[in-house]
Motif scaffolding. Structure first.
Motif, PDB file in Angstrom:
ATOM      1  N   UNK A 243       0.807  -1.212   0.000  1.00 27.41           N
ATOM      2  CA  UNK A 243       0.000   0.000   0.000  1.00 27.41           C
ATOM      3  C   UNK A 243       0.845   1.270   0.000  1.00 27.41           C
ATOM      4  N   UNK A 244       2.067   1.197   0.492  1.00 25.89           N
ATOM      5  CA  UNK A 244       2.988   2.331   0.365  1.00 25.89           C
ATOM      6  C   UNK A 244       3.218   2.644  -1.112  1.00 25.89           C
ATOM      7  N   UNK A 245       3.518   1.603  -1.869  1.00 24.36           N
ATOM      8  CA  UNK A 245       3.895   1.804  -3.261  1.00 24.36           C
ATOM      9  C   UNK A 245       2.688   2.107  -4.146  1.00 24.36           C
ATOM     10  N   UNK A 246       1.508   1.647  -3.737  1.00 28.82           N
ATOM     11  CA  UNK A 246       0.309   2.024  -4.485  1.00 28.82           C
ATOM     12  C   UNK A 246       0.046   3.520  -4.356  1.00 28.82           C
ATOM     13  N   UNK A 247       0.438   4.111  -3.253  1.00 26.69           N
ATOM     14  CA  UNK A 247       0.333   5.567  -3.107  1.00 26.69           C
ATOM     15  C   UNK A 247       1.194   6.263  -4.152  1.00 26.69           C
ATOM     16  N   UNK A 248       2.408   5.774  -4.342  1.00 27.47           N
ATOM     17  CA  UNK A 248       3.306   6.398  -5.312  1.00 27.47           C
ATOM     18  C   UNK A 248       2.816   6.185  -6.747  1.00 27.47           C
ATOM     19  N   UNK A 249       2.085   5.112  -6.966  1.00 29.04           N
ATOM     20  CA  UNK A 249       1.559   4.854  -8.319  1.00 29.04           C
ATOM     21  C   UNK A 249       0.430   5.832  -8.673  1.00 29.04           C
TER      22      UNK A 249
END
Length: 738
Positions: A243-249
């Motif tokens: 979910x951290x990286x989905x924020x950046x996406x």
């Protein structure tokens, strides 16, 4: 009688007998008996050294040919361990380490050590420091037992020496639920899709243009939607998305949205990509009696369209009910355990995307899992928006650390300092300090004791002197500058913490102005490294003694459960007992000793605990009791507290307050009660919160308020100069008064 509540606190340091024949025949791969030494190095195979003291192998073994050895001739080293690391590929409820230790001329302490880490945190820990094992002793078997955490990743076992002397260690055995770890089948760890996503390990690749009011408002919406989905959406709960990286996406597309409608469409499309949310048959409604209920008011307060709002409400009503990838309740105590939260420790200064992640992560953790959110001076719902420009615009590592420190300070919890990763801020404070202790007494910075008396002559100041200026600035000016950088539940505790840093500096000396015997004087004060001073020296004084006038005195600083029977026997016919909790208890003795002061089972505490299946809900438990002992103490009990009484010390004071003839004397305590939950943030920052709510049986608060004394007594400058303990004197007066 209700079940006793077990308190597990996280500290910050690092069984069958074996026969020689058994050692020789041991073909298992863990070298816990020290005998494998194929590399012929100074330590047996797979053992390693921790700390600053010399660590070697030794032929003075309990059995077999080899043991581990830690030694210190001058006592100047901090500590040393002969240590072994084992992957925690096991399941169970408790873990037990046994081993043999021999010591010679130890001053300080020696012991076994057992530590279990997971998710970048120390989950449980014991190094036997509270056993105060010192002197010279032959080979003896010792044991440590700890709860075994579900999210354990690594197990560390060790033999430790802190101080001076020599310690030998041999024949370690590690068991989980009574079974030798070398004979237990390893569990297969589940691999989550979220853990395989490494797309942004080197950076978020997110850039921010001008932060207009509209853009800040949009980012507030994103942060609250992101956090809501994190803790409620089934796909995220199952660990299907990092979910951290989905924020950046989503951020690049989201930042380019120009109008509200477009923003909402992006969020709806984002949610749709997570997959369908099935109807939940066991999503219970919030308990009407809950002391804290899920706060979804932001869905109405923010400028969110009806379609997005309806989708979010649907997800809430059908929220995930299984074992969650990011949050779980700690067994038995029910405080939140924030799991799978990467600290990104290699990013000393995280980029803007990761800095925004810090804010989003922390705000939502507090919003859903902090039991005292309603006690903060600030309305927590406004905090996220306030800090968005602060975190995005933090232009240096130091500015980032200070932004995090200020954010943490806004929850006003003494447990919630910045305990790790804040290297730049610590460098500003400095690694040198004065060889004496200062405290704020009567609103003045007063010298209260010397850590190292040998430095009195060069330091000039005397006990009771008042420091008025440091490097040309008044103490009041420095206090004002540093006020926001010392998180605390209340002002006395903030003063306690600030006093510790007032005389710190990166330099070897500072200029002070002070008042001594009515005269103002100036002096260039030499400073010393923390390791050169006795700041953290543990007391070795007895935990109890008989005072004049037949009054018993007990300090919990060095208390042991083994002392309780002796205290009861020796103090049975005294006029009164004074229990000093102006410290942190060496062992949890409240149930063993608390029962001595009640004639029948007596309620003393209630807790509010999170509902893991309904983020934001905290439900009050029934009251817990102190049970009665076979013979109740007949005299008066006086309990001493002050701002140094924190957490378990406060909990213990609550138990003694339940006594039938108890008086609390001193000043307000730290106001931080409740088991600690650790939080990791990008850049390797480490903080924590009080994870459960602690209340009196009538629902009265302790957080921020502390344990309010029945008789308030504070030290005075005059008393400090005269070497008096005015709080203790008042306790004696109360006992002697008919």
């Amino acid at each position: 009688m209700k079940t006793k509540f077990l308190v597990f606190l996280l500290l910050f340091l690092c069984g069958n007998e074996f026969a020689t024949a058994q050692k020789t025949a041991n073909t298992l791969n863990l070298n816990l008996d020290f005998e494998q030494n194929e590399k012929k190095e100074k330590l047996p195979d797979n053992w390693f050294a921790w700390g600053t003291l010399p660590v070697t192998k030794s032929d003075l073994a309990h059995s077999g040919d080899i043991a581990g050895k830690v030694t210190s001739k001058d006592g100047k080293g901090n500590f040393g361990c002969v240590a072994y690391k084992i992957p925690a590929n096991y399941e169970g409820s408790y873990i037990r380490l046994t081993g043999y230790m021999k010591i010679e001329n130890v001053r300080g302490f020696a012991g076994l050590m057992l530590r279990i880490d997971g998710n970048g945190n120390t989950l449980v820990f014991d190094n036997m420091q509270n056993k105060k094992i010192e002197g010279t002793l032959g080979w003896k078997k010792y044991t440590i037992t700890l709860p075994y955490p579900d999210d354990a990743e690594n197990i560390y076992i060790a033999g430790i020496l802190s101080g001076k002397g020599t310690a030998w260690f041999d024949d370690f055995v590690l068991k989980i639920d009574g079974k030798d770890i070398q004979k237990i089948k390893k569990k297969e760890k589940k691999v989550y899709k979220a853990s395989l996503d490494t797309a942004f390990d080197e950076g978020s690749k997110v850039t921010f243009s001008e932060l207009t009011k509209t853009k800040i408002a949009d980012l507030e919406v994103l942060g609250k939607v992101w956090g809501f989905l994190k803790y409620h959406h089934p796909a995220i709960g199952k660990g299907e998305y990092n979910w951290d990286y989905e924020l950046f996406r989503i951020l690049p597309t989201f930042l380019n949205a120009e109008v509200k409608g477009e923003r909402d469409k992006i969020l709806l499309s984002w949610i749709a990509r997570l997959g369908a949310v099935e109807k939940c048959s066991d999503c219970a409604k919030t308990d009407e009696k809950a002391i804290l209920k899920p706060d979804m008011a932001w869905m109405d307060e923010l400028n969110i369209g009806s379609s997005l709002k309806a989708k979010l409400r649907y997800i809430y009503n059908n929220r995930y009910q299984g074992d969650h990838y990011y949050i779980k309740s700690v067994r038995q105590v029910n405080n939140p355990n924030f799991i799978n939260e990467k600290p990104y420790a290699k990013m000393n200064y995280p980029d803007a995307g990761f800095r925004l992640l810090t804010l989003y992560r922390y705000w939502n953790m507090i919003h859903y899992y902090f039991p005292y959110k309603y006690l903060t001076d600030k309305d927590w719902s406004t905090v996220l928006k306030e800090y968005i420009p602060t975190f995005i615009n933090a232009s240096t590592e130091l500015e980032y650390e200070i932004a995090a420190l200020r954010l943490i300070g806004d929850i006003q919890d003494t447990h919630a300092g910045l305990w790790g990763g804040n290297d730049k801020f610590q460098a500003i404070l400095g690694s040198n300090t004065a060889p004496f202790k200062v405290a704020f007494v009567e609103n003045k910075l007063v010298v209260t004791k010397y850590y190292n008396p040998e430095y009195k002559e060069v330091s000039k100041v005397k006990i009771g002197d008042v420091i008025t200026h440091i490097n040309g600035k008044t103490v009041e000016e420095i206090k004002k500058e540093r006020h926001d950088y010392h998180p605390a539940s209340n002002e006395p505790t903030k003063d306690r913490n600030m006093a510790k840093s007032m005389l710190r500096s990166p330099n070897k000396e500072i200029a002070i102005t002070y008042v001594s015997d009515g005269k103002t004087q100036q002096h260039t004060l030499p400073l010393y490294g923390f390791r050169d001073l006795n700041i953290y020296a543990k007391s070795n004084k007895a935990s109890y003694k008989l005072l004049d006038n037949n009054i018993g005195y007990v300090t919990l600083e060095t208390i042991s459960v083994d002392d309780i029977s002796k205290i009861k026997k020796q103090f049975k016919k005294t006029k009164g007992i004074i229990i000093d909790i102006r410290n942190y208890p060496a062992e949890s003795i409240l149930y063993y000793l608390g029962s001595y002061f009640v004639s029948e089972p007596t309620e003393f505490v209630k807790f509010s605990r999170m509902n893991e299946k309904n983020p934001g809900e905290f439900v009050m438990t029934e009251a817990y009791e102190i049970s009665k002992s076979r013979s109740m103490y007949k005299g008066k009990l006086v309990v001493l507290v002050n701002e140094a009484s924190q957490s378990h010390a406060e909990f213990t004071a609550m138990a003694f307050r339940a006594g039938e003839n108890t008086t609390i004397v001193g000043s307000t305590t730290a106001g931080a009660d409740g088991n600690v939950s650790t939080i990791m943030l990008p850049g390797g920052l480490r903080t924590s919160i009080s994870g459960i709510g602690v209340y009196y049986p009538d629902g009265g608060e302790t957080q921020r308020i502390g344990i309010v004394p029945d008789v308030e007594v504070k030290p005075t400058i005059k008393g400090i100069k005269e070497g008096k303990d005015e709080v203790l004197e008042k306790a004696i007066e109360i006992i002697l008064k008919e």
